[in-house]
Write a protein that holds these residues in place. Sequence first.
Motif, PDB file in Angstrom:
ATOM      1  N   GLU A   1       9.975  71.115  11.792  1.00 40.30           N
ATOM      2  CA  GLU A   1      11.264  70.589  12.230  1.00 40.30           C
ATOM      3  C   GLU A   1      11.581  70.940  13.676  1.00 40.30           C
ATOM      4  O   GLU A   1      12.331  70.223  14.336  1.00 40.30           O
ATOM      5  N   VAL A   2      11.008  72.027  14.193  1.00 37.74           N
ATOM      6  CA  VAL A   2      11.291  72.384  15.592  1.00 37.74           C
ATOM      7  C   VAL A   2      10.603  71.422  16.559  1.00 37.74           C
ATOM      8  O   VAL A   2      10.880  71.447  17.757  1.00 37.74           O
ATOM      9  N   LEU A   3       9.714  70.556  16.031  1.00 36.07           N
ATOM     10  CA  LEU A   3       9.069  69.562  16.886  1.00 36.07           C
ATOM     11  C   LEU A   3       9.991  68.387  17.205  1.00 36.07           C
ATOM     12  O   LEU A   3       9.737  67.640  18.161  1.00 36.07           O
ATOM     13  N   ARG A   4      11.034  68.208  16.436  1.00 38.72           N
ATOM     14  CA  ARG A   4      11.837  66.998  16.557  1.00 38.72           C
ATOM     15  C   ARG A   4      12.443  66.828  17.950  1.00 38.72           C
ATOM     16  O   ARG A   4      12.305  65.782  18.576  1.00 38.72           O
ATOM     17  N   GLN A   5      13.092  67.867  18.456  1.00 40.37           N
ATOM     18  CA  GLN A   5      13.721  67.745  19.773  1.00 40.37           C
ATOM     19  C   GLN A   5      12.701  67.632  20.900  1.00 40.37           C
ATOM     20  O   GLN A   5      12.851  66.787  21.787  1.00 40.37           O
ATOM     21  N   PRO A   6      11.620  68.461  20.922  1.00 39.34           N
ATOM     22  CA  PRO A   6      10.618  68.291  21.986  1.00 39.34           C
ATOM     23  C   PRO A   6       9.972  66.908  22.000  1.00 39.34           C
ATOM     24  O   PRO A   6       9.685  66.378  23.072  1.00 39.34           O
ATOM     25  N   LEU A   7       9.748  66.319  20.835  1.00 38.98           N
ATOM     26  CA  LEU A   7       9.165  64.985  20.793  1.00 38.98           C
ATOM     27  C   LEU A   7      10.092  63.953  21.431  1.00 38.98           C
ATOM     28  O   LEU A   7       9.638  62.980  22.027  1.00 38.98           O
ATOM     29  N   GLU A   8      11.390  64.187  21.322  1.00 42.84           N
ATOM     30  CA  GLU A   8      12.365  63.254  21.892  1.00 42.84           C
ATOM     31  C   GLU A   8      12.622  63.531  23.372  1.00 42.84           C
ATOM     32  O   GLU A   8      12.655  62.621  24.194  1.00 42.84           O
TER      33      GLU A   8
ATOM     34  N   ARG B   1       6.142  47.880  35.127  1.00 43.84           N
ATOM     35  CA  ARG B   1       7.355  47.464  34.410  1.00 43.84           C
ATOM     36  C   ARG B   1       8.465  48.502  34.555  1.00 43.84           C
ATOM     37  O   ARG B   1       9.645  48.148  34.719  1.00 43.84           O
ATOM     38  N   PHE B   2       8.104  49.780  34.491  1.00 47.36           N
ATOM     39  CA  PHE B   2       9.111  50.842  34.461  1.00 47.36           C
ATOM     40  C   PHE B   2       9.269  51.557  35.806  1.00 47.36           C
ATOM     41  O   PHE B   2       9.815  52.658  35.853  1.00 47.36           O
ATOM     42  N   LYS B   3       8.821  50.947  36.877  1.00 42.04           N
ATOM     43  CA  LYS B   3       8.855  51.630  38.176  1.00 42.04           C
ATOM     44  C   LYS B   3      10.277  51.938  38.630  1.00 42.04           C
ATOM     45  O   LYS B   3      10.496  52.872  39.408  1.00 42.04           O
ATOM     46  N   ASP B   4      11.258  51.178  38.137  1.00 43.00           N
ATOM     47  CA  ASP B   4      12.650  51.421  38.527  1.00 43.00           C
ATOM     48  C   ASP B   4      13.402  52.266  37.507  1.00 43.00           C
ATOM     49  O   ASP B   4      14.611  52.473  37.650  1.00 43.00           O
ATOM     50  N   HIS B   5      12.702  52.732  36.475  1.00 44.57           N
ATOM     51  CA  HIS B   5      13.332  53.539  35.425  1.00 44.57           C
ATOM     52  C   HIS B   5      12.809  54.975  35.525  1.00 44.57           C
ATOM     53  O   HIS B   5      11.645  55.238  35.210  1.00 44.57           O
ATOM     54  N   LYS B   6      13.643  55.872  35.971  1.00 44.24           N
ATOM     55  CA  LYS B   6      13.228  57.260  36.177  1.00 44.24           C
ATOM     56  C   LYS B   6      12.886  57.928  34.844  1.00 44.24           C
ATOM     57  O   LYS B   6      13.643  57.846  33.882  1.00 44.24           O
ATOM     58  N   GLY B   7      11.746  58.588  34.807  1.00 43.31           N
ATOM     59  CA  GLY B   7      11.338  59.337  33.622  1.00 43.31           C
ATOM     60  C   GLY B   7      10.700  58.510  32.532  1.00 43.31           C
ATOM     61  O   GLY B   7      10.310  59.047  31.495  1.00 43.31           O
ATOM     62  N   ILE B   8      10.579  57.191  32.730  1.00 48.35           N
ATOM     63  CA  ILE B   8       9.948  56.314  31.740  1.00 48.35           C
ATOM     64  C   ILE B   8       8.596  55.877  32.305  1.00 48.35           C
ATOM     65  O   ILE B   8       8.530  55.264  33.369  1.00 48.35           O
ATOM     66  N   HIS B   9       7.531  56.198  31.584  1.00 50.24           N
ATOM     67  CA  HIS B   9       6.187  55.903  32.078  1.00 50.24           C
ATOM     68  C   HIS B   9       5.372  55.022  31.144  1.00 50.24           C
ATOM     69  O   HIS B   9       4.372  54.457  31.551  1.00 50.24           O
ATOM     70  N   CYS B  10       5.773  54.964  29.875  1.00 49.99           N
ATOM     71  CA  CYS B  10       5.003  54.185  28.914  1.00 49.99           C
ATOM     72  C   CYS B  10       5.939  53.606  27.863  1.00 49.99           C
ATOM     73  O   CYS B  10       7.123  53.985  27.765  1.00 49.99           O
TER      74      CYS B  10
ATOM     75  N   THR C   1      13.993  53.152  25.758  1.00 51.24           N
ATOM     76  CA  THR C   1      15.269  53.286  25.062  1.00 51.24           C
ATOM     77  C   THR C   1      15.570  51.993  24.311  1.00 51.24           C
ATOM     78  O   THR C   1      14.884  50.978  24.468  1.00 51.24           O
ATOM     79  N   GLU C   2      16.640  52.028  23.497  1.00 47.91           N
ATOM     80  CA  GLU C   2      17.007  50.828  22.740  1.00 47.91           C
ATOM     81  C   GLU C   2      17.326  49.669  23.676  1.00 47.91           C
ATOM     82  O   GLU C   2      16.945  48.522  23.411  1.00 47.91           O
ATOM     83  N   ARG C   3      18.024  49.955  24.762  1.00 45.81           N
ATOM     84  CA  ARG C   3      18.358  48.894  25.708  1.00 45.81           C
ATOM     85  C   ARG C   3      17.104  48.292  26.324  1.00 45.81           C
ATOM     86  O   ARG C   3      17.003  47.072  26.509  1.00 45.81           O
ATOM     87  N   MET C   4      16.122  49.153  26.631  1.00 48.08           N
ATOM     88  CA  MET C   4      14.883  48.669  27.233  1.00 48.08           C
ATOM     89  C   MET C   4      14.058  47.878  26.225  1.00 48.08           C
ATOM     90  O   MET C   4      13.345  46.939  26.601  1.00 48.08           O
ATOM     91  N   ILE C   5      14.141  48.237  24.952  1.00 52.03           N
ATOM     92  CA  ILE C   5      13.429  47.471  23.920  1.00 52.03           C
ATOM     93  C   ILE C   5      13.938  46.036  23.893  1.00 52.03           C
ATOM     94  O   ILE C   5      13.159  45.079  23.845  1.00 52.03           O
TER      95      ILE C   5
ATOM     96  N   TYR D   1      12.272  49.300  12.594  1.00 53.91           N
ATOM     97  CA  TYR D   1      12.459  48.121  13.450  1.00 53.91           C
ATOM     98  C   TYR D   1      12.104  48.410  14.915  1.00 53.91           C
ATOM     99  O   TYR D   1      11.282  47.704  15.520  1.00 53.91           O
ATOM    100  N   SER D   2      12.714  49.447  15.488  1.00 52.90           N
ATOM    101  CA  SER D   2      12.469  49.760  16.906  1.00 52.90           C
ATOM    102  C   SER D   2      11.025  50.182  17.140  1.00 52.90           C
ATOM    103  O   SER D   2      10.420  49.837  18.170  1.00 52.90           O
ATOM    104  N   ARG D   3      10.462  50.905  16.177  1.00 52.18           N
ATOM    105  CA  ARG D   3       9.085  51.374  16.334  1.00 52.18           C
ATOM    106  C   ARG D   3       8.122  50.172  16.354  1.00 52.18           C
ATOM    107  O   ARG D   3       7.164  50.153  17.131  1.00 52.18           O
ATOM    108  N   ILE D   4       8.384  49.221  15.503  1.00 50.39           N
ATOM    109  CA  ILE D   4       7.518  48.040  15.456  1.00 50.39           C
ATOM    110  C   ILE D   4       7.564  47.289  16.785  1.00 50.39           C
ATOM    111  O   ILE D   4       6.530  46.871  17.319  1.00 50.39           O
ATOM    112  N   LEU D   5       8.752  47.153  17.363  1.00 48.69           N
ATOM    113  CA  LEU D   5       8.872  46.432  18.630  1.00 48.69           C
ATOM    114  C   LEU D   5       8.197  47.185  19.772  1.00 48.69           C
ATOM    115  O   LEU D   5       7.572  46.574  20.652  1.00 48.69           O
TER     116      LEU D   5
END
Length: 513
Positions: free
Chosen positions: A317-324, A426-435, A440-444, A472-476
């Motif tokens: 369970e301590v993995l949950r926050q680091p994964l996010e 695609r994500f060059k204008d989104h800081k901290g997003i590389h893959c 995020t939900e908005r980016m999906i 749903y979000s994972r599939i997209l």
Amino acid sequence: MLVKTSCAAVVGLDAITVTIEVSTVRGAQLHITGLADVSVRESYDRVRSAIQNNGYKMQLMDTTVNFSPADIRKEGCCYDLPLAMAFLAISGDIDINSLDGLIFAGELGLDGRLLPIRGALPIAIRARADHFKTLIVPKQNEREAAVVNNLNVYGMDSLMDVINFVKGTTHPEPCFVDTRKEFYEHQYRFDLDFADVRGQENVKRALEVAAAGGHNIIMVGPPGSGKSMMAKRLPSILPPLSLSESLETTQIHSIAGKLPKGTSLISQRPFRSPHHTISQTALVGGGNNPQPGEISLAHNGVLFADELPEFNKSTLEVLRQPLEDRHISISRVKYTIDYPCSFMFVASMNPCPCGYFGDPTHNCVCTPGQIQRYMNKISGPLLDRIDIQCEITPVPFKDISKAAPGEPSAAIRERVIAARQIQQERFKDHKGIHCNAQMTERMIHQYAEPDDQSLDMLRMAMERMSLSARAYSRILKVARTIADLDGSSNVQLPHIAEAVGYRQLDRGDWAER
């Protein structure tokens, strides 16, 4: 008389310059100030023995040793060498002025040998930032520290070597490491390759998709089906480390004392596979002397959890926050430290307690209730952070006996790198997003919105397979990665169909098939 020497204390991923002040007056007592722990206080005895065993004498005086700044806790044995140089200067054996511009780090044996330390790389980075000209470290740490340019790094074997250097009686050459040459030479030297894996094409494809989008993945299958074998080959198809990623990864391993001997920079993505008996502290880091945990040692690489249900549930369970969040903040009464931990989480598990549910060659003796209880050892919130769920079955003998090798890792890696390049643009204008996995939900909705036909197919699949809402979000996200691998700008029906196939554990009837 007062003498000052310089060293450094490692705090988190960084180092802070520490000034050791030694003052003597008439008397016979020793006073150590500046938040020094037991190992630092013991250094006086090591230093005294090392000095005396090399033919020098320490004056019997009332001595005060102060480690400044006094509000930073000093831990470890790297203060032995700078403390010894201060005592030698107090005794007049070396010139005080010869210590200007020098910074020291090293543990001393009783015979004066210099022993390796942790954190030589962050110490070297701090030394350059504070405009020191020369860093002296144990011989085993010189290549690690010499990665830092504009700093003369000398690796020494013993206290006498350091004394002779400071006196000017010897003139060794500073260590030089051709960082770029060594880094690029070792980037693609993998011991394990997917060419050795025969069959399991569906699992290889799932791992390729995971690598291309940075997705977490879990493989479910009976014993001997090749889960661990293929997980260990995953780093060979990941995009190569950049120099900046390599430097950050090397810092973490240097602080933890996990850097292989003679290594200058880590050139391949790390692969960490902790045993299922691991404690929470060993996994996330911390302790009395704070150290990075396994999740930080896997930074920029892969954390593999073999037989996931066998791990302690509270540890998982301590993995949950680091994964996010992709970083871990360790807060204790005396300190708060942040460590990065951006890694791909790869897990494997048996499908049931006996291990043979769904195996065509063995009969499963477990009831649906037992299978469900076994699966419930993995909490929904943790499973929610795993994008790809892949079933794996043993390879038939006819496939194992084939002489033709499988597709090599190099060919798979080329496709993965091409997909990652699309995502970087695609994500060059989104800081901290590389893959895609970090969307995020908005980016999906912005980048992975399916067309009407694909949306109808997804709705039908979710209803028929009793897929949970979190799927749903994972599939997209996964569908967006599959589209990138195909070079498609839009998410289309085949991409959605394949992504739906990677949500097997979300099926409401999974344990009843």
